[in-house]
Write an enzyme that holds these catalytic residues in place. Structure first.
Site: not given
Length: 386
Positions: A48, A74, A104, A138-139, A141, A143, A169
């Site tokens: 982008r 986009l 969207r 979230g990150h 940690i 999850y 990740d």
């Protein structure tokens, strides 16, 4: 350490001829796309304007190696239509937006599969596409905390140890997304097969990684508390010990015959408490720790080298590429002045390679427009350069 061939001429790998569109993001999505690129896929990253990421110099962002980049907005009137032109010619799309964002923007699964019914649409999120937390931030940690995975890592009586962002990740996220994509590609390419959506959630993958542990827990062979088990640091012959120079050795002789080599080479075979007596594990741990503190890491490495004692020096990220075994296997390579892990796994008939350095945002727009025959990209390129 091997030096990779500069340019796009190196071996392409088993996914040569597979086309992947990656909608730019951070973390596990780009890593999954890098893995597909390493295996030979033609990965086009849609960047982008203004960029996205964690502030890493794009020229050093190794997760964008072996890819090409085009620049598209986009949110511009023609942005989604151009992405759909790419999708029409692709086998795979990868996106890592929150649920509903791609829809969207006009590039959600329905729009893409209507354009290309054979497309594998890979979705990479932390919480998944549904559930009470699906739309929350979230990150890694977050999850691994919720799945119980984080609770297993660290010493008893201390806070859980954060394992970088590898368990969530990349192991629970990227690798499961790639497995799902490859399985879905296999289905799409069979007679009568169709494209589909692959919902790869880090919480699902991180939970799945602990399948063996859950089995041991159910069987009474695993305690649901940190640092109390055979494989979580609770065992004195499965852990790390400090050496005389403040470095560490990793110890893991679980089997009796390997343990016998270990205590012999460590020099405590005649004095070590019985390893089968769990009540004396603290005593055994102290004996092992005291002995390791008598020599440097280099000295202990020499003692255990070539044995089956399952002992290895704990190397830093900068040290690892120079270890003789990893150097002999070319586990790390140098490309364009950057030392990096080589593609994995390895293939006898279709070897993979690092063919190009990190793709710079928008640098390949013209080439992709020509190679993929996407008129919309040519228009976009002209608009951004006028």
């Amino acid at each position: 350490m091997a030096t990779a061939e500069n340019g796009p001429r190196g071996p392409r790998g088993p996914l040569d001829g597979t086309r992947v569109v990656e909608l730019a993001g951070i973390g596990p999505g780009p890593f999954a796309a890098m893995l597909l690129a390493d295996l030979g896929a033609d990965v086009v990253r849609v960047d982008r304007p203004g960029g996205a990421g964690l502030g890493i110099d794009p020229a050093r962002d190794l997760t964008n190696r072996n890819k090409r980049s085009v620049l598209l907005d986009l949110k511009a009137a023609d942005g989604p239509a151009t992405v759909l032109e790419l999708v029409e010619r692709a086998d795979v799309l990868i996106e890592g937006y929150r649920p509903g964002v791609a829809e969207r923007l006009g590039v959600g699964p329905d729009a893409c599969l209507a354009r290309n019914p054979k497309l594998v649409y890979g979705r990479m999120t932390g919480w998944g596409q549904d559930g009470p937390l699906a739309e929350r931030a979230g990150h890694d940690i977050s999850y691994i905390a919720l799945t119980g995975t984080l609770s297993m890592i660290g010493r008893p009586g201390e806070p859980p140890t954060v394992p970088a962002n590898l368990v969530g990740d990349y192991a629970g996220g990227s690798l499961y997304l790639v497995v799902g994509i490859l399985a879905a590609l296999q289905h799409a390419r069979t007679p009568g097969g169709t494209g589909q959506v692959v919902d790869a959630a880090i919480v699902d993958g991180a939970a799945h990684l602990a399948t063996m542990i859950h089995g041991m827990l159910a069987a009474g062979g695993w305690q649901d508390r940190r640092g109390s088990n055979l494989l979580d640091g609770g065992c004195p012959f499965y852990g790390s010990y400090e050496t005389a120079d403040g470095q560490y050795m990793a110890v893991g002789p679980l089997e009796q015959r390997f343990y016998d080599d270990f205590v012999r080479l460590l020099g405590i075979a005649d004095t070590a408490p019985d390893r089968g007596d769990l009540a004396r594990w603290d005593e055994l741990r102290a004996a092992v720790a005291d002995r390791f503190r008598t020599r440097t890491r280099a000295e202990w490495t020499e003692v255990f080298y070539g044995s089956d004692a399952c002992v290895a020096p704990v190397l830093s990220l900068r040290e690892a590429p120079h270890h003789p075994h990893l150097a002999a296997r070319a586990t790390f390579v140098e490309h364009s002045g950057l030392t990096q892990p080589a593609p994995a796994p390895r293939f006898s008939a279709t070897p993979a390679s690092v063919r190009s350095g990190p793709a710079l945002p928008g640098a390949d727009t013209d080439a992709v427009a020509a190679d993929w025959d996407v008129p919309g990209l040519r228009t976009t390129r002209k608009d951004t350069t006028d």
